[in-house]
Design a protein around this motif. Structure first.
Motif, PDB file in Angstrom:
ATOM      1  N   SER A 276     -15.418  -2.989   0.686  1.00  0.00           N
ATOM      2  CA  SER A 276     -16.402  -2.682  -0.351  1.00  0.00           C
ATOM      3  C   SER A 276     -15.923  -3.072  -1.748  1.00  0.00           C
ATOM      4  CB  SER A 276     -16.776  -1.201  -0.305  1.00  0.00           C
ATOM      5  OG  SER A 276     -15.628  -0.414  -0.420  1.00  0.00           O
TER       6      SER A 276
ATOM      7  N   ASN B  44       1.481   3.819  -3.287  1.00  0.00           N
ATOM      8  CA  ASN B  44       0.818   5.106  -3.077  1.00  0.00           C
ATOM      9  C   ASN B  44       1.195   6.085  -4.194  1.00  0.00           C
ATOM     10  OD1 ASN B  44       0.460   7.858  -2.112  1.00  0.00           O
ATOM     11  ND2 ASN B  44      -0.059   6.910  -0.165  1.00  0.00           N
ATOM     12  N   PRO B  45       0.191   6.663  -4.883  1.00  0.00           N
ATOM     13  CA  PRO B  45       0.516   7.514  -6.036  1.00  0.00           C
ATOM     14  C   PRO B  45       1.232   8.813  -5.657  1.00  0.00           C
ATOM     15  CG  PRO B  45      -1.833   7.556  -5.590  1.00  0.00           C
ATOM     16  CD  PRO B  45      -1.241   6.528  -4.677  1.00  0.00           C
ATOM     17  N   THR B  46       1.077   9.271  -4.435  1.00  0.00           N
ATOM     18  CA  THR B  46       1.688  10.539  -4.048  1.00  0.00           C
ATOM     19  C   THR B  46       3.093  10.349  -3.478  1.00  0.00           C
ATOM     20  OG1 THR B  46      -0.546  11.085  -3.338  1.00  0.00           O
ATOM     21  CG2 THR B  46       1.158  12.717  -2.910  1.00  0.00           C
ATOM     22  N   TRP B  47       3.244   9.356  -2.610  1.00  0.00           N
ATOM     23  CA  TRP B  47       4.528   9.201  -1.926  1.00  0.00           C
ATOM     24  C   TRP B  47       5.227   7.880  -2.233  1.00  0.00           C
ATOM     25  CZ3 TRP B  47       0.325  11.320   0.914  1.00  0.00           C
ATOM     26  CH2 TRP B  47       0.469  12.680   1.221  1.00  0.00           C
TER      27      TRP B  47
ATOM     28  N   ARG C 222       0.500   5.414 -12.515  1.00  0.00           N
ATOM     29  CA  ARG C 222      -0.942   5.516 -12.371  1.00  0.00           C
ATOM     30  C   ARG C 222      -1.338   5.180 -10.934  1.00  0.00           C
ATOM     31  NH1 ARG C 222      -4.112   3.027 -15.554  1.00  0.00           N
ATOM     32  NH2 ARG C 222      -3.042   3.341 -17.498  1.00  0.00           N
ATOM     33  N   PRO C 223      -2.605   5.468 -10.557  1.00  0.00           N
ATOM     34  CA  PRO C 223      -3.059   5.053  -9.222  1.00  0.00           C
ATOM     35  C   PRO C 223      -3.372   3.558  -9.241  1.00  0.00           C
ATOM     36  CG  PRO C 223      -4.819   6.197 -10.369  1.00  0.00           C
ATOM     37  CD  PRO C 223      -3.629   6.262 -11.267  1.00  0.00           C
TER      38      PRO C 223
ATOM     39  N   MET D  91      -5.961  -3.858   1.854  1.00  0.00           N
ATOM     40  CA  MET D  91      -5.549  -2.895   0.834  1.00  0.00           C
ATOM     41  C   MET D  91      -6.706  -2.073   0.281  1.00  0.00           C
ATOM     42  SD  MET D  91      -2.649  -5.176  -1.085  1.00  0.00           S
ATOM     43  CE  MET D  91      -1.845  -3.863  -1.986  1.00  0.00           C
ATOM     44  N   GLN D  92      -7.910  -2.676   0.201  1.00  0.00           N
ATOM     45  CA  GLN D  92      -9.015  -1.985  -0.473  1.00  0.00           C
ATOM     46  C   GLN D  92     -10.268  -1.845   0.385  1.00  0.00           C
ATOM     47  OE1 GLN D  92      -6.931  -1.046  -2.679  1.00  0.00           O
ATOM     48  NE2 GLN D  92      -8.042  -1.433  -4.542  1.00  0.00           N
TER      49      GLN D  92
ATOM     50  N   LEU E 240       0.855  -1.191   0.000  1.00  0.00           N
ATOM     51  CA  LEU E 240       0.000   0.000   0.000  1.00  0.00           C
ATOM     52  C   LEU E 240       0.894   1.246   0.000  1.00  0.00           C
ATOM     53  CD1 LEU E 240      -3.041   0.098   0.018  1.00  0.00           C
ATOM     54  CD2 LEU E 240      -3.014   0.193   2.490  1.00  0.00           C
TER      55      LEU E 240
ATOM     56  N   SER F 208     -13.390  -1.868  -3.305  1.00  0.00           N
ATOM     57  CA  SER F 208     -13.063  -0.583  -3.910  1.00  0.00           C
ATOM     58  C   SER F 208     -11.972  -0.730  -4.970  1.00  0.00           C
ATOM     59  CB  SER F 208     -12.577   0.333  -2.780  1.00  0.00           C
ATOM     60  OG  SER F 208     -12.038   1.497  -3.263  1.00  0.00           O
ATOM     61  N   PRO F 209     -11.896   0.067  -6.017  1.00  0.00           N
ATOM     62  CA  PRO F 209     -12.872   1.067  -6.422  1.00  0.00           C
ATOM     63  C   PRO F 209     -13.984   0.486  -7.293  1.00  0.00           C
ATOM     64  CG  PRO F 209     -10.934   1.188  -7.810  1.00  0.00           C
ATOM     65  CD  PRO F 209     -10.686   0.083  -6.830  1.00  0.00           C
TER      66      PRO F 209
ATOM     67  N   THR G 299      -9.901   1.328 -11.696  1.00  0.00           N
ATOM     68  CA  THR G 299     -10.694   0.102 -11.835  1.00  0.00           C
ATOM     69  C   THR G 299     -10.040  -0.884 -12.804  1.00  0.00           C
ATOM     70  OG1 THR G 299     -12.004   1.301 -13.473  1.00  0.00           O
ATOM     71  CG2 THR G 299     -12.956   1.087 -11.288  1.00  0.00           C
TER      72      THR G 299
ATOM     73  N   LEU H  98      -3.867   1.066  -7.364  1.00  0.00           N
ATOM     74  CA  LEU H  98      -4.930   0.432  -6.582  1.00  0.00           C
ATOM     75  C   LEU H  98      -6.246   1.206  -6.665  1.00  0.00           C
ATOM     76  CD1 LEU H  98      -2.801  -0.480  -3.476  1.00  0.00           C
ATOM     77  CD2 LEU H  98      -3.820  -2.098  -5.082  1.00  0.00           C
ATOM     78  N   GLY H  99      -6.226   2.400  -7.284  1.00  0.00           N
ATOM     79  CA  GLY H  99      -7.433   3.204  -7.337  1.00  0.00           C
ATOM     80  C   GLY H  99      -8.088   3.165  -8.706  1.00  0.00           C
TER      81      GLY H  99
END
Lengths: 320, 423
Positions: free
Chosen positions: A257, A145-148, A165-166, A253-254, A141, A259-260, A171, A168-169
């Motif tokens: 639900s 992470n797309p930012t860090w 790309r994201p 990790m998700q 995770l 997600s996404p 689809t 894990l975010g």
């Protein structure tokens, strides 16, 4: 001490002694049997029972017959979620199976050549398997992470930034990413079992084949692979059971639900949020009857498929 | 022979153990009553220790043990314990549907102004968050209300000479200006579906027409296919360019970090963020404004909801003592401590928070507010409005669903159980 020698002196006790000896295995079986009954058989049977009742929150109401099953199987949105989750489980298993029987097997054959360096590699491949799934989930995770996270940073550093790309975010990539993370952890297990299987194949057989002029590929194809088939079969069945019960990694990790937008929803997460309420939405009521029905369906799928798998593997063994 | 003697020894040992186990607990009576208090606020242990100390000082003979569980696991742990006839004396309860299931199952003690005089002062709308719609009784003392609005970084705004926007267009222009200067305008991401519901709670009421639509849809006089609702969803998409790069991978904690570390200049979030932001970055200077509507006059709604309440377990052996603690939790003294210590708006009427940002939030909410729609109206059964909205918004922001499809899916899902939609 030999019991027969004492027989004349302690005849009376001997009757008791014999009785004990005949039934004594129960005493040794009891601890395991009790634990197994309380923690496995009872919950299994009770959830089977739960699935035939109507529930109002946590209160059991009237007998429902097969209503919970028909709701899960035929009524929207449950039926759509069930089919979606089942597809993801199938994809999860197929991809993992493909990775471990190609890449995993290849690594096992390479490692089987021995040598100190390869021994170290073997340890390296097995190490992730000893980590808890939760630890692995959090670790990746962070990396993804797309930012860090490091993954996108490394991609950018080697000039492949446009592929960032994201993971894990998105689809389109979330489930594939999860499969790869799972493979990273899991692969050590099949490799180790394959290695044990490979080491059980007598070297003479390879020798004979080579003397007869077989190429390395022919040796592998006609000697190693058939003899390894039962091992591959067993590992595949275990993988199947594991992948159809997959839950922890996706939950960590998700969330529950899927997600996404349900793209990582598997039977395990579908069951969890139906039975206990979606923890990520905060405060939704669980539906025990429907959840139990899903659990029973999962059990049936895994049970039937495993029996078929074991039969096939056995037949293969007999043929050889 | 030796075998049978060994067996006998074993049996004797087992018998001794059984006796020892049976005699173990239950020895000695405690002079003090200890109440157990379960919560999902692991981060508030220190604050609750202070609250409890204040209570214990006035109530000698009663001690309270605060036991928090992980937020996401709390519901399951609590429900399992209550189902088994155990659990704590004092229960921190979720609001609306989460509380109602436990109340309907008979696990909670009903409260009224007779047993808890403080309850009489609470406004009806707030008590709805702790009331079982089935029997109309109240089962908890609300502890906090939450408001949803834009929280912004005052330092960045001042440095760039930016002002709070009065219209939606100004808001979008503000986003563009921040982006041009290298800031992430809005920290909001989409990896955790529930943060999308918060975004919805801050934005949508301005475009579906606030309380008028909310009342109508809760009463079943209109549906989610209403063009006003679809329009509100479409407007949400206009925020996409101002959200972080790869926002679909940005989780809740990432959002908090981005804002607290001053990478992002704004975040549409709940009043509960203030405490966390200040812990993460004590130098942060924050301001707040309501998301504006299309015209300066018709927008500026703040989403409002009751966060949860405190109730009493019906299986508690110390109901009288528990009631004394509950009365303390309903007091103005407690409300003030709660607001000051946790930097969250207390639900106790008449409490004025000392924290300036918090006070500003409450002032905005008093000016114009709308209920946090799915929580207040549609989180009672599965599939809940929240589940549908959260997942469908992930679909919409990933271009898998159109706003019309989101609306239709929410309507179809809710019609499975929401009576007013079944007519």
């Amino acid at each position: 001490m030999d019991g027969r020698h004492i027989q004349p002196d302690f005849g009376g006790i001997n009757v008791l002694d014999r009785l004990f000896r005949r039934r004594i295995y129960w005493l040794f079986l009891a601890p395991a049997l009790i634990v197994y009954t309380v923690f496995m058989v009872y919950p299994l049977l009770s959830s089977f029972g739960y699935s035939f009742f109507r529930w109002n929150g946590y209160i059991r109401e009237g007998f429902a017959g097969l209503a919970n099953y028909s709701k899960v199987l035929f009524e929207s949105p449950y039926s759509e979620r069930l089919i979606g989750a089942l597809k993801h489980n199938v994809m999860f298993f197929t991809a993992t199976f493909a990775i471990q029987t190609t890449f995993g097997l290849f690594l096992a054959v390479m490692l089987n050549r021995g040598g100190r360096f390869l021994k170290a590699c073997q340890v390296a491949y097995f190490a992730p398997y000893t980590l808890s799934m939760v630890v692995v989930g959090f670790l990746w995770l962070l990396l993804l992470n797309p930012t860090w996270g490091q993954v996108n940073k490394i991609l950018a550093a080697i000039g492949l930034g446009r592929f960032a790309r994201p993971w894990l975010g998105d689809t389109a990539t979330a489930l594939h990413t999860i499969v790869l993370v799972n493979a990273w952890r899991w692969l050590g297990f099949p490799i180790t079992v394959y290695l044990a299987g490979l080491q059980g194949i007598p070297e003479e057989l390879h020798e004979v084949a080579r003397v007869d002029g077989a190429t390395p590929w022919q040796v592998f194809r006609s000697v190693t692979l058939p003899l390894l088939a039962p091992t591959i079969g067993m590992v595949s069945i275990l993988t199947f059971i594991y992948d159809f019960n997959a839950f922890e990694q996706i939950f960590v990790m998700q969330g529950s639900s899927g997600s996404p937008f349900y793209s990582t929803d598997v039977l395990g997460t579908f069951f969890y949020r139906t039975a206990f309420g979606d923890s990520t939405t905060g405060g939704e009521v669980g539906q025990v009857g429907l959840g139990s029905a899903i659990a029973v369906l999962m059990f049936l799928v895994v049970c039937v498929a495993s029996i078929i798998g074991v039969r096939l593997t056995r037949r293969q063994e007999v043929e050889m | 022979m030796r075998k049978s003697r060994f067996l006998l020894t074993c049996l004797v040992c087992v018998a001794f153990l059984a006796v020892a186990v049976a005699a173990g607990p239950g020895a000695g009576a405690a002079a003090k009553t200890e109440l157990t208090f379960w919560s999902w606020r692991t981060e508030d242990i220190d604050a609750y220790a202070k609250f409890i100390k204040a209570f214990e000082a006035k109530n000698p003979g009663i001690t309270v043990k605060f036991i928090p569980y992980k937020n996401t696991e709390y519901n399951t742990i609590l429900a399992t314990a209550l189902q088994g006839g155990t659990g704590p004396d004092i229960v921190q309860l979720r609001s609306y549907g989460g509380m109602e299931a436990l109340a309907a199952a008979g696990y909670l003690v009903p409260l009224d102004a007779g047993t808890v005089p403080g309850l009489a002062k609470f406004p009806k709308d707030l008590l709805k968050g702790a009331t079982n719609r089935g029997d109309g009784k109240t089962y908890g003392v609300p502890f906090a209300i939450q408001t949803i609005q834009v929280i912004y970084n005052r330092t960045i705004f001042d440095k760039l000479g930016l002002k709070e926007p009065a219209t939606w267009d100004e808001f979008l222009k503000l986003g563009a200006a921040l982006k041009a200067k290298g800031y992430v305008p809005l920290a909001n991401g989409g990896k955790d579906g529930w943060t999308f519901e918060t975004l919805f709670g801050g934005v949508a009421a301005n475009f579906y027409g606030g309380n008028e639509f909310a009342d109508a849809v809760i009463a079943g006089k209109t549906t989610f296919n209403d063009p006003r609702f679809v329009y509100a969803l479409r407007k949400m998409l206009e925020l996409r360019p101002y959200m972080p790069a790869s926002f679909m991978g940005v989780a809740y904690t990432d959002m908090q970090m981005m804002f607290a570390q001053e990478m992002a200049a704004m975040m549409i979030g709940g009043s509960y963020e203030i405490g966390t932001f200040e812990r993460l970055n004590p130098n942060l200077k924050m301001g707040v404004f309501a998301v504006p509507g299309e015209k300066a006059a018709d927008g500026g709604y703040v989403g409002v909801y009751v966060d949860g309440s405190y109730g009493i377990n019906a299986a508690s052996k110390h109901k009288e003592e528990a009631l004394r603690f509950i009365n303390f939790l309903a007091s103005a003294e407690y409300g003030q401590m709660f607001a000051d210590e946790l930097s969250q708006p207390s639900a106790v009427p008449g409490v004025k928070p000392k924290h300036p940002v918090l006070a500003e939030m409450l002032a905005l909410a008093e000016k114009r507010s709308a209920p946090h729609l799915m929580l207040v109206g549609f989180r009672f059964e599965q599939p809940s409005g929240s589940t549908l909205l959260q997942n469908d918004l992930q679909g919409m922001f990933s271009d898998k669903l159109t706003p019309e499809q989101v609306a239709a899916d929410i309507q179809a899902g809710l019609a499975k159980w929401y009576k007013p939609f079944q007519k």
